[in-house]
Design an enzyme around this catalytic site. Structure first.
Site, PDB file in Angstrom:
ATOM      1  N   VAL A 191       0.907  -1.312  -0.043  1.00  0.00           N
ATOM      2  CA  VAL A 191      -0.004  -0.036   0.012  1.00  0.00           C
ATOM      3  C   VAL A 191       0.778   1.236  -0.130  1.00  0.00           C
ATOM      4  O   VAL A 191       0.447   2.331  -0.545  1.00  0.00           O
ATOM      5  CB  VAL A 191      -0.865   0.018   1.231  1.00  0.00           C
ATOM      6  CG1 VAL A 191      -0.222  -0.065   2.575  1.00  0.00           C
ATOM      7  CG2 VAL A 191      -1.939   1.083   1.009  1.00  0.00           C
TER       8      VAL A 191
ATOM      9  N   CYS B 217      20.708  -3.749   2.924  1.00  0.00           N
ATOM     10  CA  CYS B 217      20.086  -3.890   1.495  1.00  0.00           C
ATOM     11  C   CYS B 217      20.035  -2.470   0.704  1.00  0.00           C
ATOM     12  O   CYS B 217      20.146  -2.270  -0.436  1.00  0.00           O
ATOM     13  CB  CYS B 217      18.568  -4.871   1.507  1.00  0.00           C
ATOM     14  SG  CYS B 217      18.079  -4.784  -0.066  1.00  0.00           S
TER      15      CYS B 217
ATOM     16  N   CYS C 134      12.326  -9.573   3.814  1.00  0.00           N
ATOM     17  CA  CYS C 134      11.786 -10.043   2.856  1.00  0.00           C
ATOM     18  C   CYS C 134      12.285 -11.443   2.300  1.00  0.00           C
ATOM     19  O   CYS C 134      11.331 -12.058   1.779  1.00  0.00           O
ATOM     20  CB  CYS C 134      11.908  -8.803   1.675  1.00  0.00           C
ATOM     21  SG  CYS C 134      13.701  -8.860   1.074  1.00  0.00           S
TER      22      CYS C 134
END
Length: 344
Positions: A14, A89, A185
């Protein structure tokens, strides 16, 4: 092209979806770019792009993620450190991939759905600032190099999460009610110990010991523990026990009653400066990805530095990130290597 052209990292969630619409409202030509880590999710990102009529592309970052994030993540746990993969990351994989796409399409700007802001400093220089509300994610961006800041846009940095959800509903987005991703993730189920074990070499079982070296029981490997941890120890005791120290050389996990977890000095390596600061000035430091900040003074030492904490902090942990703030400004960051504990 350039000008008001931006490459937006589209995750399929979102936050980046609302960011896409806000960028369009601000007059940007938006290119959506989804980063493939081999676990799916492209469909949601592509659907958002189609909803807003923006060009969509995908980039495979699996090789870079393995080399710069997943491999170091495993090595940190083997060495008794507690890694912070998102903060590694962002500067080594995610943002470089977005900047590469920007070069391909001739875009001057790169955007993401992070809750952070870029503001002008006293001399007009770009400064990384915390998000305007409690859901601040500037902490995870504190390893970005300073010279990237002039090309970054964070469209939702001034909003609360509830406001972003409502905007998504107002925009009719298909991901408006999609749950937030709270896990790493590349470990979507959150079981990092099982992930490490599936990759092969993990630390062997060893002893829980107290501060005197007395054996209290057996543990299943040092990779399952972090400094300050209380839950999941499985050791009966007359009082609560906490992980006080992790010893990779002996495969021991030291337990205590927690009174020895407070520290007054923290050392770190690889300082990443993001704004000018004066040696020894009073600032605040966040020592974990939490809302807790501690007043401190920072003294550079070699390529890293020392933080003299003006208020003791609980359980600074090697492998985590110390992020320095002056008000909302992010001054820089360094990786925690050790701390001086206050005797309990």
């Amino acid at each position: 092209m350039g000008g008001k052209t931006v490459v937006l990292g589209l995750s399929g969630g979102v936050d980046s979806a609302v960011a896409a619409r806000l960028l369009q409202e601000q007059g940007y030509t938006v290119y959506g770019h989804w980063l493939d880590i081999g676990l799916g999710g492209r469909e949601d990102a592509q659907q958002v792009a189609e909803t807003f009529g923006i060009p969509f592309s995908a980039g495979d970052i699996r090789r870079e993620l393995e080399a710069s994030v997943m491999g170091p993540f495993q090595r940190d746990y083997l060495a008794g450190r507690t890694p912070l993969p998102c903060a590694r990351c962002n500067p080594t994989v995610k943002f470089p991939a977005l900047f590469r796409r920007a070069e391909e399409v001739g875009a001057d700007w790169v955007a993401t759905g992070h809750y952070a802001r870029i503001a002008a400093g006293p001399a007009g220089e770009p400064l990384l600032c915390r998000g305007a509300h409690t859901n601040d994610q500037a902490y995870m961006l504190a390893r970005l190099p300073q010279h990237w800041l002039s090309r970054l846009v964070f469209p939702i940095g001034g909003y609360e999460k509830t406001q972003v959800r409502q905007l998504a509903r107002d925009f009719g987005l298909p991901v408006a009610e999609k749950p937030d991703s709270m896990e790493i993730c590349f470990i979507p189920d959150g079981d990092y110990a099982a992930w490490l074990e599936a990759r092969g070499a993990v630390p062997p079982p060893g002893h829980f010991v107290d501060r005197t070296g007395r054996v209290l029981g057996r543990h299943r490997g040092i990779h399952r523990y972090t400094i300050g941890q209380r839950r999941g120890l499985g050791i009966p005791a007359a009082h609560r026990l906490f992980v006080s120290e992790i010893c990779p050389e002996t495969q021991e996990v030291v337990l205590s009653d927690g009174t020895d977890l407070m520290a007054d000095t923290v050392w770190g390596e690889d300082f990443n400066p993001l704004a000018p600061l004066t040696e020894g000035e009073e600032l605040t430091v966040r020592l974990r990805h939490s809302k807790t900040e501690t007043p401190a003074r920072f003294y550079p030492e070699g390529t890293g530095g020392r933080l003299e904490l003006l208020t003791p902090a609980r359980a600074p942990t090697p492998g985590q990130l110390a992020v320095l703030y002056r008000g909302d400004w992010v001054l820089g960051s360094l990786w925690i290597t050790r701390a001086r504990r206050i005797p309990g």
